[in-house]
Design a protein around this motif. Structure first.
Motif, PDB file in Angstrom:
ATOM      1  N   ARG B  55      32.050 -23.405  -8.931  1.00  0.00           N
ATOM      2  CA  ARG B  55      31.156 -22.940  -7.860  1.00  0.00           C
ATOM      3  C   ARG B  55      30.323 -21.754  -8.333  1.00  0.00           C
ATOM      4  O   ARG B  55      29.109 -21.709  -8.114  1.00  0.00           O
ATOM      5  CB  ARG B  55      31.969 -22.534  -6.616  1.00  0.00           C
ATOM      6  N   LYS B  58      27.719 -22.786 -10.998  1.00  0.00           N
ATOM      7  CA  LYS B  58      26.565 -23.481 -10.391  1.00  0.00           C
ATOM      8  C   LYS B  58      25.671 -22.511  -9.632  1.00  0.00           C
ATOM      9  O   LYS B  58      24.445 -22.578  -9.735  1.00  0.00           O
ATOM     10  CB  LYS B  58      27.056 -24.586  -9.449  1.00  0.00           C
ATOM     11  N   ALA B  59      26.306 -21.611  -8.888  1.00  0.00           N
ATOM     12  CA  ALA B  59      25.527 -20.668  -8.077  1.00  0.00           C
ATOM     13  C   ALA B  59      24.612 -19.822  -8.947  1.00  0.00           C
ATOM     14  O   ALA B  59      23.554 -19.389  -8.508  1.00  0.00           O
ATOM     15  CB  ALA B  59      26.478 -19.774  -7.276  1.00  0.00           C
TER      16      ALA B  59
END
Lengths: 258, 203
Positions: B55, B58-59
């Motif tokens: 996460r 990707k962020a």
């Protein structure tokens, strides 16, 4: 095969080690970094530093020690002693320790285990527990805190299970009865806890000879053994202990022995 | 020569940093793709949860940056969680990973009677002639802390194995990308030797 770990414990007060009168060579026995380096080059698998500084205003000295140790030794080490908040845990980890151990404070406020595990991962949170034989407790052992001075109403086995459930990734189990005797670990309580929890258990308290270490691995089912005075006072080296264990058929890391 | 270290809030970068500094490396720790893509080689360390790590990657666009770096042919080293997130997926919270090496990260069987995490020193047997193991004896012990392990689909990707109830992949590679499940930065002199091998490697 996973090897049994030999972990050296160093007590640090206001930035100085408190044991080690016969330490080998030209090592400054008051300097935790020098002692850590010496054990590192002698083949130790891991180190534990306990900050026994009495007053909280000198605690920052420990962070300097941790940072310097991290720069010079390349095996894992943990830090414990007076850790009461997630911020304190973070400071120790950011200074370069792999793990942080909580003991009395976790008994008083168990949520610190949950919070530490959530913030840094279970593998960073070690539960240190001091136990004393007590026939009145269900498991036969009582949890004591404040360096063994204050009995609690917690049963040793129940507390170990609860702490692991909350997120402790390892347990350092110290027998107050055996501590300082150099007559051997309490293999009975070590086996009971080690076989009941899913995480590694480090036996502590009572080591006087390599045979004691072998016993706590075989009879106590320990995953690692903490040693202190038997090496600090020069009676045995890490190599002496490991060669004894290897000859006994116990898997240990033999790289780097001197 | 500079070494980029990917900062993605996945555990402690400090020990990787200190080990590389001790070896004289020039390092750049960053969470910004444009900074990391300037480096000559790349390390992504990390412990913790694969899904949470993905996460964060990707962020910040770091997932694409790592893939781009690998595809550029420059040397890349994954450590611990880094050896799992190069795979297609992980059993840990059903994480979809980078897909650089076909395979998945599996959990050690909880009913095996073995302590989990697998924590401590264990022997690594090189199964291929790979530069990472240069001047390191077969069977040298390295320090592990993990509950999941990489399982590449293609055995040709496996370069080192370790036994813990199961025989699992402790080191893997794909061209210029190599990854190890253990912590070379905490594995004594041979761990430092492995990091030095990475620093000296010429693709």
């Amino acid at each position: 095969m996973l090897e049994k770990r030999i972990i050296v414990c160093l007590d640090v007060r206001e930035g100085k080690t408190t044991k080690g009168i016969k330490f080998r060579g030209n090592v400054d026995i008051g300097d935790p970094v020098e002692m850590a380096r010496s054990y590192y080059h002698g083949g130790v698998d891991e180190l534990v530093f306990y900050d026994i500084t009495a007053s909280s205003e000198h605690r920052s000295v420990m962070l300097d020690v941790v940072a310097e140790v991290a720069r010079q030794i390349f095996v894992p080490f943990s830090v414990g002693g007076g850790i009461a908040t997630v911020d304190q845990m973070r400071n120790v980890l950011l200074a370069g320790a792999e793990k942080v151990s909580v003991n009395s404070q976790a008994v008083k406020d168990p949520l610190i285990i949950d919070q530490g595990a959530a913030a840094f991962g279970n593998q960073c949170v070690v539960l240190g527990m001091d136990v004393q034989a007590d026939g009145e407790m269900p498991s036969g052992y009582r949890v004591v805190i404040n360096g063994g001075r204050a009995p609690t109403d917690r049963d040793a086995l129940q507390w170990a299970l609860e702490a692991v459930d909350r997120g402790a990734g390892e347990i350092v189990l110290n027998s107050i009865d055996a501590d300082g005797t150099t007559s051997g670990y309490d293999c009975r309580v070590t086996r009971m806890i080690s076989e009941s929890v899913s995480v590694p258990v480090v036996a502590s308290g009572g080591a006087g000879t390599p045979q004691h270490v072998a016993e706590v691995f075989c009879d106590g089912a320990a995953d690692a053994a903490l040693v202190a005075s038997m090496v600090h006072y020069g009676r045995y080296s890490i190599a002496d202990i490991k060669r004894y264990l290897a000859a006994d058929g116990i898997a240990v890391r033999l790289d780097g022995l001197v | 020569m500079s070494v980029g270290i990917v900062d993605y809030e996945a555990g402690n970068l400090k020990s990787v940093e200190t080990a590389l500094l001790a070896l004289g490396a020039r390092i750049v720790i960053s969470d910004r793709p444009e900074v990391l893509l300037q480096a000559d080689r790349l390390i992504f360390p990390g412990v913790g949860d694969a899904a949470a790590a993905m996460r964060v990657l990707k962020a910040r666009g770091l997932d694409q940056a790592i893939v781009q770096f690998v595809n550029s042919g420059r040397p890349v080293l994954g450590i611990c969680l880094g050896s799992q997130i190069v795979l297609d997926a992980s059993e840990e919270n059903s994480a979809v990973c980078l897909g650089l090496v076909p395979g998945i990260a599996r959990r050690f069987a909880p009913d095996s009677g073995l302590k989990i995490p697998h924590m401590g020193w264990n022997q690594v047997e090189p199964t291929a002639d790979h530069y990472l193991f240069s001047a390191i004896p077969s069977g040298t012990s390295f320090y592990f802390v993990h509950s999941y392990y990489p399982q590449p689909q293609d055995s040709a990707a496996v370069i080192g194995c370790t036994d813990y109830g199961v025989r699992f992949t402790a080191a893997l590679c794909r061209d210029n990308l190599a990854a190890v499940q253990f912590h070379p930065e905490k594995s004594g002199r041979y761990g430092l030797r492995m990091l030095q091998n990475f620093l000296e490697y010429r693709a």
